[in-house]
Design a protein around this motif. Structure first.
Motif, mmCIF file in Angstrom:
data_model
loop_
_atom_site.group_PDB
_atom_site.id
_atom_site.type_symbol
_atom_site.label_atom_id
_atom_site.label_comp_id
_atom_site.label_asym_id
_atom_site.label_seq_id
_atom_site.Cartn_x
_atom_site.Cartn_y
_atom_site.Cartn_z
ATOM 1 N N LEU A 300 10.887 -2.167 -0.031
ATOM 2 C CA LEU A 300 9.621 -0.940 1.243
ATOM 3 C C LEU A 300 9.553 0.087 -0.468
ATOM 4 O O LEU A 300 8.898 0.852 0.445
ATOM 5 N N TYR A 301 10.258 0.085 -0.815
ATOM 6 C CA TYR A 301 10.271 1.327 -1.976
ATOM 7 C C TYR A 301 8.295 0.711 -2.423
ATOM 8 O O TYR A 301 7.388 1.626 -2.726
ATOM 9 N N ASN A 302 8.202 -0.756 -3.114
ATOM 10 C CA ASN A 302 7.458 -0.841 -3.143
ATOM 11 C C ASN A 302 6.116 -1.055 -2.235
ATOM 12 O O ASN A 302 4.887 -0.699 -2.496
ATOM 13 N N SER A 303 6.707 -1.055 -1.106
ATOM 14 C CA SER A 303 5.703 -1.346 -0.081
ATOM 15 C C SER A 303 5.148 0.075 0.022
ATOM 16 O O SER A 303 3.956 -0.091 0.538
ATOM 17 N N LEU A 304 5.814 0.629 0.091
ATOM 18 C CA LEU A 304 5.750 1.925 1.081
ATOM 19 C C LEU A 304 5.196 2.821 -0.432
ATOM 20 O O LEU A 304 3.888 4.059 -0.536
ATOM 21 N N LYS A 305 4.918 2.421 -1.529
ATOM 22 C CA LYS A 305 3.746 3.001 -2.897
ATOM 23 C C LYS A 305 2.554 2.590 -2.438
ATOM 24 O O LYS A 305 1.528 3.723 -2.566
ATOM 25 N N GLU A 306 2.730 0.705 -2.641
ATOM 26 C CA GLU A 306 1.078 0.706 -2.061
ATOM 27 C C GLU A 306 0.655 0.881 -0.540
ATOM 28 O O GLU A 306 -0.625 1.266 -0.625
ATOM 29 N N ARG A 307 1.673 1.043 0.137
ATOM 30 C CA ARG A 307 0.487 1.742 2.015
ATOM 31 C C ARG A 307 0.569 3.376 1.848
ATOM 32 O O ARG A 307 0.016 3.851 2.566
ATOM 33 N N LYS A 308 0.728 4.527 0.501
ATOM 34 C CA LYS A 308 0.895 5.296 0.709
ATOM 35 C C LYS A 308 -0.672 6.000 0.872
ATOM 36 O O LYS A 308 -0.570 6.719 2.206
ATOM 37 N N TYR A 309 -2.001 5.574 1.516
ATOM 38 C CA TYR A 309 -3.146 5.565 1.373
ATOM 39 C C TYR A 309 -3.346 5.732 3.093
ATOM 40 O O TYR A 309 -3.516 6.315 3.988
ATOM 41 N N GLY A 396 10.325 9.190 1.832
ATOM 42 C CA GLY A 396 8.774 9.118 1.317
ATOM 43 C C GLY A 396 7.767 9.528 1.539
ATOM 44 O O GLY A 396 6.796 10.655 1.333
ATOM 45 N N ILE A 397 7.801 9.713 3.144
ATOM 46 C CA ILE A 397 6.746 9.820 3.805
ATOM 47 C C ILE A 397 6.639 11.881 4.079
ATOM 48 O O ILE A 397 5.885 11.724 4.648
ATOM 49 N N TYR A 398 7.960 12.565 3.717
ATOM 50 C CA TYR A 398 7.533 13.556 4.021
ATOM 51 C C TYR A 398 7.024 14.657 2.604
ATOM 52 O O TYR A 398 6.784 15.228 2.623
ATOM 53 N N ARG A 399 6.450 13.282 1.885
ATOM 54 C CA ARG A 399 6.807 13.669 0.738
ATOM 55 C C ARG A 399 5.060 13.439 0.244
ATOM 56 O O ARG A 399 3.751 13.678 -0.795
ATOM 57 N N VAL A 400 4.458 13.035 1.852
ATOM 58 C CA VAL A 400 2.676 12.308 1.796
ATOM 59 C C VAL A 400 2.137 13.317 2.365
ATOM 60 O O VAL A 400 2.249 14.349 2.280
ATOM 61 N N ASN A 401 1.814 13.968 0.438
ATOM 62 C CA ASN A 401 -0.106 14.751 1.039
ATOM 63 C C ASN A 401 -1.107 14.524 1.057
ATOM 64 O O ASN A 401 -1.377 13.747 0.699
ATOM 65 N N ILE A 402 -1.155 14.225 2.817
ATOM 66 C CA ILE A 402 -2.861 13.497 3.016
ATOM 67 C C ILE A 402 -4.218 13.882 2.741
ATOM 68 O O ILE A 402 -4.696 12.974 2.413
ATOM 69 N N SER A 403 -4.180 15.690 2.186
ATOM 70 C CA SER A 403 -5.624 15.822 1.781
ATOM 71 C C SER A 403 -5.545 14.996 0.839
ATOM 72 O O SER A 403 -6.292 14.411 0.350
#
Lengths: 409, 208
Positions: A300-309, A396-403
């Motif tokens: 899940l960690y890897n997949s979130l990193k890949e799917r950040k965008y 990690g989703i709470y740390r994603v900066n959208i812009s």
């Protein structure tokens, strides 16, 4: 389109990762579940047959062997003991009942046991058809024996020497089936019961100790047999009160040619011996579950990193962070639920395979497939592993900066 | 209708942007041209409610967007604003169809399969609905992303360098479709770019 479908689609997208996580969980859960099942079934099988037997007496040797052979009918007997000594014991005021057992022959691997009706009463066995063995050479057979050998009332068969079904047949003394017991889950299911006299008669002319032969010559054999010189294999004893337990075993071991064995002590000893192996397996299974959790985490960690965008994109399209957090958690939980379901399935298959071989080797039945209470705890544990493994990456989703994320590519 | 006045955004002391005032009526278009580093993307993200300006006013459809709560901002963005990015991005595990429906779902609107069909036909990718987005060409992907931002019938369409990764042919096709679709739903279309090819396509232009 909803969160569950999204989670499933994401898991499908990473087939190999998901497969690895599920497989590890399946293995870990399956092993623990199988251990729980075996533990429970072994214990209930062992405890059921031990009930009402305070002490077993037999020829000197290993007490565990005496218990296994006399109560569970799974080991070779230690030898024979004189009937006179057993009868003397039966007159002891502390002794309530004595059930004599005489064994040594078998039919198609099923043991032929010489005993009396008290053995049948002890196990509360009910007749399904026919009558109890009475006259010489008549037998009443257990349900499993009837099923496996196809013997019916009125059939005759010849017992074979030894307990493995490979011995030489006693051609001159065929047994006749007069009754069949109902299956009741006790050891009787897999036995062929007859009277002590039948056993003696079969062996009278074949295996007599040199000393006994002389005695028999004096008595002219046949009907005139007294209890003198007769032998049985062992006897199951029930005491009148606990005082018997305090004094009799020691007396027997010191003053007679017999030995006494206490089922509860021997079985506890057996379980504590087995327990080491079971504990090791359980620790191994727990380790596998922890590794499975780690695999879920890394995947899940890897997949979130890949799917950040993708995450930033969904956030920009109106998804709330808590919703995406839920989606990621759900991925971990789906993995653990699938691992659990497959693991429980696997343990049932394992139990079934074990039951097949155990039934063949020991004629014991291990086919109880319903969910154990402990397996609900196992579900809780699996969910917890999935939840914890998914929690950290999901946060990690709470740390994603959208812009910033959207501007990066 | 979108209208801004005195928008200003600062990342930090040495990187500050003051944007010219913008005005775009319903059904009209506005091209915002600027070189790299002029804050094009920052402006677009400000208009798209992805970041909050330090000061300045924005009015969308007569509604002042200042002082909206976080929740209202998310909702306004999802339902009234459609954003097209430089490079088309999708949820890669979902089909083209599900990516379009996702816009409805995340915008808390009813999932409109009819509209997916209509837009895919209008924008010319009806045969690709069950494929994964990454199986499509760049030009097709950009058309899918236009369709996605139209799914909720927004009042404001924002496009960030929508043509920079496309060849001339696809560039004109995509811009033509974007203009046509925006006009069809009466939205305001703002295109931010440094792509000089687009200059002649838009009568209203602002330079950063």
């Amino acid at each position: 389109m909803n969160i569950v479908q999204l989670s499933l689609a994401n898991l499908r997208e990473k087939k190999l990762n998901s497969f690895l996580s599920i497989m590890l969980l399946t293995l870990g859960i399956g092993m623990i579940s199988l251990l729980l099942l075996l533990d429970k079934q072994l214990e209930s099988q062992f405890k059921r047959n031990i009930k009402g037997v305070d002490m077993v007496v037999g020829a000197k040797g290993s007490p565990l062997q005496l218990i296994l052979s006399s109560i569970y009918q799974i080991d070779a007997p230690t030898g024979n003991i004189p009937l006179t000594e057993v009868n003397r014991l039966a007159r002891n005021p502390f002794v309530k009942t004595v059930i004599p057992l005489s064994m040594g022959d078998s039919y198609h691997g099923y043991r032929i046991i010489g005993t009396d009706s008290s053995y049948v009463r002890h196990f509360e066995a009910q007749l399904a058809q026919g009558t109890l063995f009475s006259e010489s050479q008549s037998v009443t057979i257990g349900a499993k024996v009837a099923k496996a050998t196809g013997l019916k009332i009125g059939d005759t068969f010849e017992g074979a020497h030894g307990l493995d079904g490979a011995g030489e047949a006693h051609g001159a003394h065929p047994y006749k089936v007069v009754g069949v017991f109902e299956a009741n889950g006790s050891v009787i299911d897999q036995l062929i019961l007859t009277s002590l006299e039948s056993i003696w008669q079969v062996h009278d002319h074949e295996e007599e100790a040199p000393g006994l032969a002389a005695l028999n010559e004096l008595e002219q054999g046949g009907e005139a047999h007294g209890e003198h010189g007769k032998e049985i294999t062992s006897a199951l004893i029930k005491f009148r009160n606990p005082m018997g337990l305090m004094t009799l075993p020691r007396q027997i071991n010191q003053n007679t040619s017999m030995q006494s064995a206490l089922p509860s002590i021997e079985i506890n000893r057996l379980f504590s011996l087995l327990g080491i192996g079971i504990d090791t397996l359980r620790a191994l299974a727990l380790l596998i579950i922890v590794i499975a959790g780690l695999s879920v985490f890394i995947s899940l960690y890897n997949s979130l990193k890949e799917r950040k965008y993708e995450m930033a994109l969904m956030l920009s399209m109106g998804a709330t962070r808590s919703r995406l957090f839920g989606m990621l958690l759900l991925e971990g939980i789906i993995l653990s639920v699938m691992g659990y379901v497959f693991g429980i399935g696997l343990s049932r298959v394992g139990l079934w395979l074990f039951a097949q071989s155990a039934e063949k080797d020991y004629h014991y039945d291990f086919s109880q497939f319903q969910l154990l209470p402990n397996e609900w705890y196992l579900l809780g544990a699996a969910l917890l592993v999935g939840f914890l493994a998914a929690l950290l990456p999901s946060l990690g989703i709470y740390r994603v900066n959208i812009s910033r994320t959207l501007a990066e590519e | 209708m979108i209208y801004t006045h005195g928008l200003h955004f600062a990342y930090h002391q040495s990187k500050q942007f003051s944007f010219p005032d913008l005005h775009c009526e319903d059904g009209e278009t506005l091209l915002i041209l600027g070189e790299s580093g002029k804050g094009k993307t920052t402006l677009l993200h400000t208009l798209g409610l992805l970041i909050k300006p330090d000061r300045g006013q924005m009015v969308l459809d007569g509604r002042n967007l200042e002082g909206l709560t976080q929740k209202e901002m998310v909702q306004t963005r999802a339902q009234q604003i459609g954003i097209i990015y430089q490079k088309a991005h999708f949820v890669s595990s979902l089909s083209v169809r599900d990516n379009l429906l996702l816009a409805n779902y995340l915008g808390a609107k009813e999932q409109d399969a009819q509209k997916v069909k209509y837009l895919s036909e209008e924008l010319g990718f009806a045969g690709h609905l069950d494929k994964r987005p990454w199986q499509l060409s760049q030009g097709e992907q950009q058309r899918v992303s236009i369709a996605r931002c139209l799914m909720n019938s927004p009042r404001l369409l924002l496009a960030d360098e929508p043509t920079s990764s496309l060849d001339d042919n696809n560039c004109h096709k995509v811009i033509g479709l974007l203009k046509a679709q925006s006009e069809a739903i009466g939205a305001s279309l703002l295109v931010v770019t440094h792509d000089q090819r687009l200059k002649d396509e838009f009568p209203n232009r602002v330079f950063l």
